[in-house]
Motif scaffolding. Structure first.
Motif, PDB file in Angstrom:
ATOM      1  N   LYS A   1       0.709  -1.091  -0.123  1.00 30.25           N
ATOM      2  CA  LYS A   1      -0.076  -0.009  -0.067  1.00 30.25           C
ATOM      3  C   LYS A   1       0.945   1.331  -0.056  1.00 30.25           C
ATOM      4  N   GLN A   2       1.894   1.310   0.774  1.00 28.78           N
ATOM      5  CA  GLN A   2       2.944   2.526   0.922  1.00 28.78           C
ATOM      6  C   GLN A   2       3.513   2.712  -0.386  1.00 28.78           C
ATOM      7  N   LYS A   3       4.022   1.545  -1.036  1.00 38.62           N
ATOM      8  CA  LYS A   3       4.726   1.732  -2.359  1.00 38.62           C
ATOM      9  C   LYS A   3       4.577   2.552  -3.315  1.00 38.62           C
ATOM     10  N   PRO A   4       3.193   2.231  -3.913  1.00 37.23           N
ATOM     11  CA  PRO A   4       2.792   2.922  -4.830  1.00 37.23           C
ATOM     12  C   PRO A   4       2.590   4.558  -4.656  1.00 37.23           C
ATOM     13  N   GLU A   5       2.498   4.916  -3.133  1.00 38.58           N
ATOM     14  CA  GLU A   5       2.289   6.293  -2.907  1.00 38.58           C
ATOM     15  C   GLU A   5       3.655   6.824  -2.869  1.00 38.58           C
ATOM     16  N   TRP A   6       4.664   6.018  -2.395  1.00 36.46           N
ATOM     17  CA  TRP A   6       6.088   6.756  -2.379  1.00 36.46           C
ATOM     18  C   TRP A   6       6.607   7.101  -3.701  1.00 36.46           C
ATOM     19  N   PHE A   7       6.482   5.797  -4.743  1.00 35.11           N
ATOM     20  CA  PHE A   7       6.810   5.772  -5.835  1.00 35.11           C
ATOM     21  C   PHE A   7       6.073   7.082  -6.765  1.00 35.11           C
ATOM     22  N   GLY A   8       4.839   7.297  -6.401  1.00 33.77           N
ATOM     23  CA  GLY A   8       3.999   8.391  -6.983  1.00 33.77           C
ATOM     24  C   GLY A   8       4.679   9.638  -6.768  1.00 33.77           C
ATOM     25  N   TRP A   9       4.992   9.780  -5.538  1.00 36.85           N
ATOM     26  CA  TRP A   9       5.685  11.195  -5.096  1.00 36.85           C
ATOM     27  C   TRP A   9       7.050  11.371  -5.755  1.00 36.85           C
ATOM     28  N   ALA A  10       7.884  10.265  -5.615  1.00 38.71           N
ATOM     29  CA  ALA A  10       9.158  10.348  -6.142  1.00 38.71           C
ATOM     30  C   ALA A  10       9.047  10.649  -7.549  1.00 38.71           C
ATOM     31  N   ARG A  11       8.210   9.916  -8.427  1.00 38.97           N
ATOM     32  CA  ARG A  11       8.025  10.083  -9.771  1.00 38.97           C
ATOM     33  C   ARG A  11       7.754  11.504 -10.160  1.00 38.97           C
TER      34      ARG A  11
END
Lengths: 177, 109
Positions: free
Chosen positions: B36-46
């Motif tokens: 659940k956390q990964k896509p959010e982190w990846f989203g912000w990073a991207r």
């Protein structure tokens, strides 16, 4: 577990890893047994049990009390077992695993007789099988079973009468052979 | 409950769950949380990377545009200076011609 459930903030404790692990340990035998007697397959029983506890964690907000939690687990396990059985068609797997082998000279109290009975229960139609499991594994009243399986109480009685009758008949044939 | 039903109850008694079941549930819970956390982190990073890239492209583009503009201005100035030089040279040549031609004509006469 008793500590987690006795405390007023049991839901807060349940959200913590340690508290939730305690809840799993307290109820895992109940959840696993229902799935195991239903499927007679350890891998499936383990998978269903894990799924039920994960669903419980996601639904903790909707659980009002420790008693409600236990009832929720029974309901969720029963319905998941029946749904999985219908969706994935485990029939053949159980049919191969679950056919009682002919064995003569069985007497009441015999471990082989009990194993034969377990296999015979596993060969019942899925709803009737779950009714029998909730009655004889979980020691539940027909009223409670009706609530869990969302069916009229008279239907539960009917499943119990017919199920027991069918098992007596099948076991009689096995014992005579 | 008759003897048969008691036998049924004994046969269907609860089974102990595997020792590791609670650990497996907690492991799956942990994996689910990470997922659940990964896509959010990846989203912000991207998003940060896209913003930084766009800013870099804008800066490089702006610098390049400014360099080209300055080159154009320098070219125009050089052209104008050259034209001015040609005009001066032409004027000097005409003045020299005006002085030289009468002398040539007088010599021929």
């Amino acid at each position: 577990m008793a500590e987690v459930m006795a405390s007023a903030g049991w839901r807060t404790a349940a959200r913590e890893d340690a508290g939730f692990a305690e809840i799993v340990r307290e109820h895992q035998s109940m959840v696993y047994s229902i799935a195991w007697h239903f499927f007679r397959n350890r891998a499936l029983a383990e998978e269903i049990s894990q799924d039920v506890f994960l669903a419980l964690f996601r639904n903790l907000d909707g659980i009002q009390s420790p008693d409600h939690l236990e009832a929720w687990l029974r309901r969720s396990t029963s319905n998941r077992c029946i749904d999985a059985w219908r969706k994935k068609g485990y029939k053949e797997e159980i049919a191969l695993e679950g056919m009682p082998e002919p064995s003569g000279g069985l007497k009441m109290g015999d471990p082989i007789l009990r194993e034969t009975l377990r296999k015979l229960v596993a060969s019942l139609p899925e709803t009737q099988r779950m009714v029998m499991i909730l009655k004889y594994t979980e020691d539940m009243d027909p009223d409670e079973i009706a609530g869990i399986l969302n069916m009229p109480v008279r239907t539960v009685w009917s499943h119990l009468r017919r199920g027991v009758g069918m098992l007596r008949e099948k076991l009689g044939r096995v014992m005579e052979s | 409950m008759d003897r048969f039903e008691q036998e049924l109850k004994d046969a269907l008694k609860r089974e102990p769950a595997p020792e590791w079941l609670a650990d497996a549930v907690m492991a799956r819970l942990g994996a689910e949380r990470q997922k659940k956390q990964k896509p959010e982190w990846f989203g912000w990073a991207r998003l940060r990377w896209v913003a930084a890239s766009m800013a870099l492209v804008a800066v490089v583009g702006g610098v390049r545009f400014e360099q080209q503009r300055e080159e154009r201005i320098r070219g125009e100035q050089a052209k104008q200076e050259l034209m001015a030089a040609f005009q001066v040279t032409g004027m000097k040549l005409r003045q020299a011609e005006e002085r030289v031609l009468p002398v040539i004509h007088r010599g021929q006469e």
